[in-house]
Design a protein around this motif. Structure first.
Motif, PDB file in Angstrom:
ATOM      1  N   ALA A  76       0.840  -1.209   0.000  1.00 15.77           N
ATOM      2  CA  ALA A  76       0.000   0.000   0.000  1.00 15.77           C
ATOM      3  C   ALA A  76       0.870   1.253   0.000  1.00 15.77           C
ATOM      4  O   ALA A  76       0.508   2.273   0.560  1.00 15.77           O
ATOM      5  N   GLY A  77       2.056   1.143  -0.587  1.00 21.21           N
ATOM      6  CA  GLY A  77       2.920   2.305  -0.756  1.00 21.21           C
ATOM      7  C   GLY A  77       3.910   2.568   0.357  1.00 21.21           C
ATOM      8  O   GLY A  77       4.773   3.436   0.228  1.00 21.21           O
ATOM      9  N   TYR A  78       3.826   1.818   1.481  1.00 23.41           N
ATOM     10  CA  TYR A  78       4.720   2.088   2.605  1.00 23.41           C
ATOM     11  C   TYR A  78       5.326   0.804   3.156  1.00 23.41           C
ATOM     12  O   TYR A  78       4.709  -0.261   3.141  1.00 23.41           O
ATOM     13  N   GLY A  79       6.565   0.921   3.638  1.00 24.46           N
ATOM     14  CA  GLY A  79       7.268  -0.185   4.269  1.00 24.46           C
ATOM     15  C   GLY A  79       8.296   0.362   5.234  1.00 24.46           C
ATOM     16  O   GLY A  79       8.294   1.555   5.554  1.00 24.46           O
ATOM     17  N   ARG A  80       9.213  -0.512   5.687  1.00 26.23           N
ATOM     18  CA  ARG A  80      10.240  -0.081   6.645  1.00 26.23           C
ATOM     19  C   ARG A  80      11.582  -0.681   6.250  1.00 26.23           C
ATOM     20  O   ARG A  80      11.669  -1.750   5.671  1.00 26.23           O
ATOM     21  N   VAL A  81      12.654   0.051   6.623  1.00 20.93           N
ATOM     22  CA  VAL A  81      14.000  -0.408   6.346  1.00 20.93           C
ATOM     23  C   VAL A  81      14.907   0.042   7.505  1.00 20.93           C
ATOM     24  O   VAL A  81      14.719   1.119   8.070  1.00 20.93           O
ATOM     25  N   ALA A  82      15.846  -0.816   7.885  1.00 19.08           N
ATOM     26  CA  ALA A  82      16.822  -0.457   8.924  1.00 19.08           C
ATOM     27  C   ALA A  82      17.985   0.253   8.239  1.00 19.08           C
ATOM     28  O   ALA A  82      18.557  -0.240   7.269  1.00 19.08           O
ATOM     29  N   LEU A  83      18.294   1.426   8.751  1.00 16.96           N
ATOM     30  CA  LEU A  83      19.363   2.226   8.159  1.00 16.96           C
ATOM     31  C   LEU A  83      20.120   2.898   9.295  1.00 16.96           C
ATOM     32  O   LEU A  83      19.553   3.698  10.047  1.00 16.96           O
ATOM     33  N   GLY A  84      21.388   2.543   9.418  1.00 15.27           N
ATOM     34  CA  GLY A  84      22.172   3.068  10.535  1.00 15.27           C
ATOM     35  C   GLY A  84      21.634   2.483  11.828  1.00 15.27           C
ATOM     36  O   GLY A  84      21.443   1.283  11.944  1.00 15.27           O
ATOM     37  N   ASP A  85      21.341   3.336  12.801  1.00  9.45           N
ATOM     38  CA  ASP A  85      20.828   2.867  14.080  1.00  9.45           C
ATOM     39  C   ASP A  85      19.325   3.095  14.212  1.00  9.45           C
ATOM     40  O   ASP A  85      18.779   3.037  15.301  1.00  9.45           O
ATOM     41  N   SER A  86      18.647   3.335  13.086  1.00 11.36           N
ATOM     42  CA  SER A  86      17.218   3.642  13.111  1.00 11.36           C
ATOM     43  C   SER A  86      16.466   2.787  12.113  1.00 11.36           C
ATOM     44  O   SER A  86      17.030   2.259  11.165  1.00 11.36           O
ATOM     45  N   VAL A  87      15.176   2.696  12.330  1.00  8.36           N
ATOM     46  CA  VAL A  87      14.286   2.059  11.369  1.00  8.36           C
ATOM     47  C   VAL A  87      13.498   3.188  10.717  1.00  8.36           C
ATOM     48  O   VAL A  87      12.865   3.999  11.391  1.00  8.36           O
ATOM     49  N   TRP A  88      13.576   3.247   9.382  1.00  7.21           N
ATOM     50  CA  TRP A  88      12.947   4.336   8.628  1.00  7.21           C
ATOM     51  C   TRP A  88      11.734   3.829   7.887  1.00  7.21           C
ATOM     52  O   TRP A  88      11.712   2.707   7.374  1.00  7.21           O
ATOM     53  N   ARG A  89      10.734   4.675   7.784  1.00  7.00           N
ATOM     54  CA  ARG A  89       9.574   4.384   6.960  1.00  7.00           C
ATOM     55  C   ARG A  89       9.927   4.771   5.527  1.00  7.00           C
ATOM     56  O   ARG A  89      10.532   5.820   5.295  1.00  7.00           O
ATOM     57  N   VAL A  90       9.565   3.915   4.588  1.00  8.82           N
ATOM     58  CA  VAL A  90       9.869   4.179   3.183  1.00  8.82           C
ATOM     59  C   VAL A  90       8.577   4.172   2.379  1.00  8.82           C
ATOM     60  O   VAL A  90       7.603   3.506   2.740  1.00  8.82           O
ATOM     61  N   SER A  91       8.592   4.947   1.298  1.00  2.00           N
ATOM     62  CA  SER A  91       7.441   4.941   0.393  1.00  2.00           C
ATOM     63  C   SER A  91       7.936   4.671  -1.016  1.00  2.00           C
ATOM     64  O   SER A  91       9.030   5.077  -1.387  1.00  2.00           O
ATOM     65  N   GLY A  92       7.117   3.983  -1.771  1.00  2.00           N
ATOM     66  CA  GLY A  92       7.473   3.664  -3.137  1.00  2.00           C
ATOM     67  C   GLY A  92       6.561   2.593  -3.687  1.00  2.00           C
ATOM     68  O   GLY A  92       5.531   2.263  -3.086  1.00  2.00           O
ATOM     69  N   PRO A  93       6.933   2.002  -4.819  1.00  2.60           N
ATOM     70  CA  PRO A  93       6.105   0.946  -5.403  1.00  2.60           C
ATOM     71  C   PRO A  93       6.145  -0.299  -4.511  1.00  2.60           C
ATOM     72  O   PRO A  93       7.097  -0.509  -3.764  1.00  2.60           O
ATOM     73  N   ASP A  94       5.096  -1.086  -4.582  1.00  2.00           N
ATOM     74  CA  ASP A  94       5.041  -2.304  -3.765  1.00  2.00           C
ATOM     75  C   ASP A  94       6.185  -3.233  -4.155  1.00  2.00           C
ATOM     76  O   ASP A  94       6.370  -3.578  -5.325  1.00  2.00           O
ATOM     77  N   LEU A  95       6.982  -3.610  -3.146  1.00  3.65           N
ATOM     78  CA  LEU A  95       8.146  -4.480  -3.350  1.00  3.65           C
ATOM     79  C   LEU A  95       8.195  -5.500  -2.222  1.00  3.65           C
ATOM     80  O   LEU A  95       7.766  -5.234  -1.098  1.00  3.65           O
ATOM     81  N   ALA A  96       8.761  -6.666  -2.498  1.00  4.05           N
ATOM     82  CA  ALA A  96       8.886  -7.724  -1.491  1.00  4.05           C
ATOM     83  C   ALA A  96      10.080  -7.456  -0.581  1.00  4.05           C
ATOM     84  O   ALA A  96      11.031  -6.753  -0.951  1.00  4.05           O
ATOM     85  N   ALA A  97      10.028  -8.031   0.616  1.00  4.97           N
ATOM     86  CA  ALA A  97      11.156  -7.932   1.544  1.00  4.97           C
ATOM     87  C   ALA A  97      12.374  -8.596   0.911  1.00  4.97           C
ATOM     88  O   ALA A  97      12.255  -9.593   0.200  1.00  4.97           O
ATOM     89  N   GLY A  98      13.551  -8.035   1.139  1.00  5.40           N
ATOM     90  CA  GLY A  98      14.775  -8.568   0.568  1.00  5.40           C
ATOM     91  C   GLY A  98      15.130  -7.962  -0.775  1.00  5.40           C
ATOM     92  O   GLY A  98      16.188  -8.247  -1.327  1.00  5.40           O
TER      93      GLY A  98
END
Length: 149
Positions: A109-131
């Motif tokens: 639905a346009g949003y996901g999460r990714v670990a970057l540095g010492d934080s977890v960031w919310r990401v937006s973009g096209p629907d993509l699978a984990a990995g």
């Protein structure tokens, strides 16, 4: 007593006193403008002491001197932003633009999460699978905009 009659009565000393008042105002209301107006008034008064002028000529002299002083201040003296060794200070999300990484949680639905540095960031973009390998292409506040790499 009006300002014009006061200047006409006291002549050069009115300019000096007025300039000192403007310089004093700069201490209370800092910003830089009152310094130049006060300096122009003091110089007008000192020049008028040495070379007596009509009050109308004094006003023209003051106006020209004040405009030149403020122009010089704005153009050459006023501080400009300095180059910094850390241009993204206080812009954490902008630092990451261009980086490639692996998506931790799927984008649905346009949003996901990714670990970057010492934080977890919310990401937006096209629907993509984990990995999936992604590239950060922008930031909208604290949301990173991504695309498949």
């Amino acid at each position: 007593m009006t300002a014009l009659s006061w200047i006409a009565t006291y002549g050069a000393w009115a300019w000096v006193v007025g300039g000192l008042i403007l310089l004093g105002l700069e201490l209370v209301l800092p910003g830089g403008v009152f310094v130049w107006l006060g300096g122009a008034a003091v110089v007008t008064g000192l020049v008028s002491l040495v070379y007596p002028m009509d009050w109308s000529l004094e006003f023209v002299f003051f106006a020209v001197l004040a405009l030149v002083a403020i122009f010089v201040w704005l153009r050459f003296v006023r501080p400009r932003p300095k180059a910094t060794d850390n241009p993204f200070l206080n812009q954490r999300a902008s630092r990451f633009i261009g980086q490639e990484l692996v998506l931790d949680e799927p984008i649905t639905a346009g949003y996901g999460r990714v670990a970057l540095g010492d934080s977890v960031w919310r990401v937006s973009g096209p629907d993509l699978a984990a990995g999936t390998r992604i590239r950060i292409v922008g930031a909208d506040g604290a949301v990173l905009k991504v695309e498949a790499a």
